[in-house]
Design an enzyme around this catalytic site. Structure first.
Site, PDB file in Angstrom:
ATOM      1  N   MET A   1       0.817  -1.206   0.000  1.00 22.36           N
ATOM      2  CA  MET A   1       0.000   0.000   0.000  1.00 22.36           C
ATOM      3  C   MET A   1       0.858   1.267   0.000  1.00 22.36           C
ATOM      4  O   MET A   1       0.571   2.231  -0.720  1.00 22.36           O
ATOM      5  CB  MET A   1      -0.920   0.002   1.227  1.00 22.36           C
ATOM      6  CG  MET A   1      -2.023  -1.024   1.176  1.00 22.36           C
ATOM      7  SD  MET A   1      -3.257  -0.671  -0.093  1.00 22.36           S
ATOM      8  CE  MET A   1      -4.073   0.752   0.629  1.00 22.36           C
TER       9      MET A   1
ATOM     10  N   LEU B   1       2.543   1.500   8.092  1.00 19.92           N
ATOM     11  CA  LEU B   1       3.303   0.408   8.694  1.00 19.92           C
ATOM     12  C   LEU B   1       2.400  -0.771   8.998  1.00 19.92           C
ATOM     13  O   LEU B   1       1.178  -0.646   9.053  1.00 19.92           O
ATOM     14  CB  LEU B   1       4.001   0.914   9.955  1.00 19.92           C
ATOM     15  CG  LEU B   1       4.962   2.092   9.670  1.00 19.92           C
ATOM     16  CD1 LEU B   1       5.329   2.820  10.946  1.00 19.92           C
ATOM     17  CD2 LEU B   1       6.207   1.611   8.934  1.00 19.92           C
TER      18      LEU B   1
ATOM     19  N   THR C   1      -3.060   0.642  10.018  1.00 21.45           N
ATOM     20  CA  THR C   1      -4.189   0.119  10.783  1.00 21.45           C
ATOM     21  C   THR C   1      -3.644  -0.461  12.077  1.00 21.45           C
ATOM     22  O   THR C   1      -3.128  -1.577  12.112  1.00 21.45           O
ATOM     23  CB  THR C   1      -4.938  -0.958   9.985  1.00 21.45           C
ATOM     24  OG1 THR C   1      -5.402  -0.385   8.756  1.00 21.45           O
ATOM     25  CG2 THR C   1      -6.135  -1.489  10.775  1.00 21.45           C
TER      26      THR C   1
ATOM     27  N   LYS D   1     -11.873   2.425  11.399  1.00 21.02           N
ATOM     28  CA  LYS D   1     -11.214   1.478  10.495  1.00 21.02           C
ATOM     29  C   LYS D   1     -11.386   0.048  11.001  1.00 21.02           C
ATOM     30  O   LYS D   1     -11.651  -0.870  10.210  1.00 21.02           O
ATOM     31  CB  LYS D   1      -9.727   1.816  10.369  1.00 21.02           C
ATOM     32  CG  LYS D   1      -8.894   0.783   9.589  1.00 21.02           C
ATOM     33  CD  LYS D   1      -9.376   0.621   8.143  1.00 21.02           C
ATOM     34  CE  LYS D   1      -8.652  -0.513   7.408  1.00 21.02           C
ATOM     35  NZ  LYS D   1      -7.270  -0.165   7.038  1.00 21.02           N
TER      36      LYS D   1
ATOM     37  N   LYS E   1      -4.348  -9.877  11.652  1.00 23.61           N
ATOM     38  CA  LYS E   1      -3.923  -8.833  12.603  1.00 23.61           C
ATOM     39  C   LYS E   1      -5.072  -7.882  12.907  1.00 23.61           C
ATOM     40  O   LYS E   1      -5.314  -7.513  14.068  1.00 23.61           O
ATOM     41  CB  LYS E   1      -2.727  -8.082  12.030  1.00 23.61           C
ATOM     42  CG  LYS E   1      -2.233  -6.916  12.871  1.00 23.61           C
ATOM     43  CD  LYS E   1      -2.791  -5.575  12.420  1.00 23.61           C
ATOM     44  CE  LYS E   1      -2.389  -5.244  10.999  1.00 23.61           C
ATOM     45  NZ  LYS E   1      -2.875  -3.890  10.610  1.00 23.61           N
TER      46      LYS E   1
END
Length: 282
Positions: free
Chosen positions: A33, A86, A114, A184, A245
């Protein structure tokens, strides 16, 4: 030595209503990304300094005028704006330890990672006087990152960095610091859970002797249309490991038995952790 980044500077104040005044931007984190996001900022004429743990990932951008830094501190030392993308809370906190002492008063730090609101609060607590942190995680995969069509979920005042964010996507104001990180988690876990539900629905269809394409077509005509689209996407890349995650961040914040089961699904086969999330529905 001549700074070749100046060749990217814009001659005018705006293009299509967008401010194109060059700023000194440090971009840290050039994963799947981060790389296309940094590319958009460089192509807009900003003076870009890059840091990534694997330095070679910056090669293409450096060839086009960006500057490579050896450390996070070196990257941010002269920056007006810092952008981080990150992988997880541990990475964000580790990079912060290295770069925060080098931040100048007046610097705006945009964290697009995130990492959840708890980590955003921990990052904000480390800031020196005069430095502002905006949590701005994004929705959208590598295809939207490349075209500047990300949904940016922003916590805090984005006005000072509007020109930077406008190159990356559309800002959704969420409230105060940490609110973007919180929303998010809500949105990405709904999306991940939807893909897992489509995968189970397809398993059920197969067990009942129904053709896969029939199940997909009819699921896609109903309220799960978005989840079906993501479950069958081919131009996106959201590794299963990062999805796991994000689910773990959610399940550490509330009792979420369905998402706990989804986490088990995502982590059941280590060989799939580097695959795109759509692999769970194949």
């Amino acid at each position: 030595m001549l700074d070749i980044r100046l060749s990217h500077a814009s001659a005018g104040p705006s293009v299509d209503g967008m401010d194109t005044t060059p700023q000194k931007i440090a971009f840290l984190g050039l994963g799947s990304m981060g790389l296309p996001m940094a590319r958009r900022l460089l192509d807009a004429g900003h003076l870009l300094t890059l840091w990534n743990r694997t330095a070679s990932k910056a090669d293409a951008l450096v060839a086009d005028g960006a500057v490579r830094a050896a450390t996070p501190a070196e990257a941010v030392r002269d920056a007006d704006v810092v952008v981080t993308m990150l992988a997880d809370p541990a990475a964000a906190l580790a990079v912060a330890d290295e770069m925060v002492p080098a931040l100048r008063p007046g610097t705006q730090w945009i964290d697009t990672s995130t990492v959840g609101p708890d980590t955003v609060a921990a990052l904000a607590a480390r800031l020196p006087a005069g430095v502002t942190l905006i949590d701005a995680p994004v929705m959208g995969s590598v295809d939207r990152a490349a075209t500047g069509e990300l949904m940016i979920l922003a916590g805090g005042d984005t006005a000072p960095v509007a020109a930077v964010l406008d190159r990356l996507g559309t800002v959704t104001p969420c409230g105060g610091p940490g609110a973007g990180a919180a929303l998010k988690l809500v949105l990405i876990n709904a999306a991940i859970g939807g893909v897992a539900l489509v995968a189970e629905a397809l398993t059920l269809a197969g067990a009942l002797g129904l053709p896969r394409e029939l199940a997909l077509r009819t699921l896609g005509a109903g309220p799960l249309a978005g989840a079906v689209g993501r479950a069958t996407a081919t131009g996106s890349y959201f590794p299963v490991a990062l999805a796991a995650k994000d689910v773990a961040l959610a399940t550490s914040s509330a009792k979420l038995p369905v998402l706990e089961a989804v986490h088990g699904l995502l982590t059941a086969d280590p060989a799939l952790l580097a695959e795109d999330l759509a692999v769970v529905a194949r």
